[in-house]
Design an enzyme around this catalytic site. Structure first.
Site: not given
Ligand code: EPZ
Length: 419
Positions: A22-23, A93, A117, A122, A306, A328, A398
């Site tokens: 998916k990702n 998202r 969420c 996020r 995840d 995370i 999803r």
């Molecule tokens: C990706 O989300 C994945 N989703 C998530 O999978 C996964 O849990 C996550 O990466 C972490 O590995 C997709 O790839 C579609 P991040 P993403 O930006 O990119 C903070 C699932 O279950 N952050 O790597 O949204 C954030 O809050 C989903 O399949 C900011 O603060 O996650 C988090 O604490 C859930 N500001 C950390 O960074 C930003 O602009 C890492 O988030 C972006 C992120």
């Protein structure tokens, strides 16, 4: 809305075919916005989030069709729209992934802020800061990010405080068509990003540093459509291995990539599972006791956040103490309250959950709250005494393709009913 019923206590035996990730599919679908023409994606999973992303692309002017199952053709000749509306973005998202490609191609994008969420606030500040570094002018207005580029995105140096997966993906797509060189430092290294680098490279982008935390992109004037295969879903793979952990038995996961789960597989061996790694399959088995282990989620190649909920479900079936640190996301313990209903003994202190394994869970009516929390309830239900009824399984749909059918095929007593 559907619900899923599971009668626990049956060991699993047989083979489960793992679907495409998916990702990986989500950013690769967004990347088709970068240039007109017909793009081809193989091994696309049949998931709710994929359908949402395709609906979003249609609102932007793209068209798509499946010439055969899991093979997706997207034509982005007609892409002129640049607005991703709140009603779509609030359900997924990952819609934020259209921001980079729309700015690169149309020099304009208006994307709703995703809103929080179940697992946390996020924010997308890293995405916005990165695009500003490439010359985009962004402002927040009425819950939307309104972005415009005067002439053309310019290469620049982007440093991520925290390695953001979709943040890195957005920057890669924007930088591919920028004027000059872009450096992305402290980039995320998840395998899904490597899949995107492969697609962009096949489209004519010039990117070096694949799989490292430093990506260098030489912008090009235009890209061509390409054909790319989506990698196997490592989180789906890990979810089913956790299911073997709770239910016992022996299952072969086919069409997967064991090299994408280094920390998780080691952790499963420490729990007491036998894990045999082959080129594109894994044989997972458990017949002995479930040992309790400590877990700390980290960016790739550390233990994946995840899979945190799924291993927590497994730890509730051990007979020792397990400390699980979620580093995370700030609120990724929504599954704890539901596992409590099944008799689990878990104490949460901030980002730490302390699990006292009770050896056995009891079936109960529980509610899915987010994608991976729902998966942990399935993993727990497979081991629980009696029947577990999981409501709101649209969360599961999803990110898991035909999960109940795949588990039924290996002997689980699981069925789906209309709520
Ligand atoms: C990706 O989300 C994945 N989703 C998530 O999978 C996964 O849990 C996550 O990466 C972490 O590995 C997709 O790839 C579609 P991040 P993403 O930006 O990119 C903070 C699932 O279950 N952050 O790597 O949204 C954030 O809050 C989903 O399949 C900011 O603060 O996650 C988090 O604490 C859930 N500001 C950390 O960074 C930003 O602009 C890492 O988030 C972006 C992120």
């Amino acid at each position: 809305m559907d619900k899923i019923l599971i009668e626990g206590g049956r060991p699993l035996h047989g083979t489960i075919r793992v679907s495409g990730a998916k990702n990986a599919a989500l950013p690769l679908i967004a990347a088709t916005l970068l240039c007109p023409g017909e793009h081809t994606l193989y091994n696309v999973p049949d998931l709710r989030d994929i359908r949402t992303m395709l609906r979003l692309l249609e609102t932007l002017g793209a068209t798509y069709h499946y010439p055969e199952p899991h093979t997706l053709k997207i034509n982005s000749d007609g892409v002129q729209g640049f607005e991703a509306s709140y009603d779509l973005v609030k359900t997924m998202r990952a819609s934020v992934l259209v921001l980079g490609p729309l700015l690169a191609r149309l020099r304009r994008a208006r994307v709703s802020l995703p809103g929080g969420c179940a697992i946390g606030a996020r924010p997308i500040n890293f995405h916005m800061q990165g695009l500003q570094k490439l010359g985009a002018e962004l402002e927040l207005e009425a819950g939307y990010v309104d972005a415009v580029v005067k002439k053309r995105l310019q290469g620049g140096t982007i440093y991520f405080d925290v390695p953001s997966v979709t943040g890195t993906e957005n920057m890669l797509m924007a930088a591919a068509l920028a004027q000059g060189t872009t450096l992305i430092k402290n980039a995320a290294k998840e395998p899904e990003i490597g899949n995107l680098v492969d697609m962009l490279t096949a489209m004519g982008a010039q990117i070096s540093g694949r799989d490292t935390d430093m990506l260098t992109i030489q912008g090009v004037d235009e890209l061509q459509p390409a054909a790319t295969t989506i990698i196997a879903d490592r989180i789906e793979t890990g979810t089913y291995i956790a299911a073997v952990g709770t239910a016992g038995g022996e299952v072969t996961l086919s069409h997967c990539n064991p090299r994408h789960l280094p920390s998780f597989l080691e952790k499963m061996r420490a729990v007491g599972l036998s894990i045999e790694e082959h080129d594109s399959s894994i044989v997972a088995a458990r017949s002995g006791p479930i040992k309790s282990v400590d877990v700390k989620t980290m960016p790739y190649p550390g233990f994946p956040t995840d899979l945190q909920a799924q291993i927590m479900a497994l730890m509730t079936c051990s007979t020792g103490l397990s400390v699980i640190d979620e580093t995370i996301f700030e609120n990724r313990f929504m599954h704890v309250a539901e596992l409590h209903r099944m008799g689990a003994d878990i104490r949460v202190e901030g980002g730490r959950a302390i699990v006292s394994g009770t050896g056995r869970l009891s079936g109960a009516p529980v509610m899915a709250t987010d994608l991976r929390a729902s998966a942990s309830l399935v993993v727990a239900g497979l081991a629980a005494e009696g029947v577990t009824t999981i409501s709101r399984v649209y969360h599961l749909d999803r990110g898991y393709e035909r999960l109940d059918e795949k588990l039924q095929k290996v002997g689980a007593c699981i069925r789906r009913e209309k709520e």
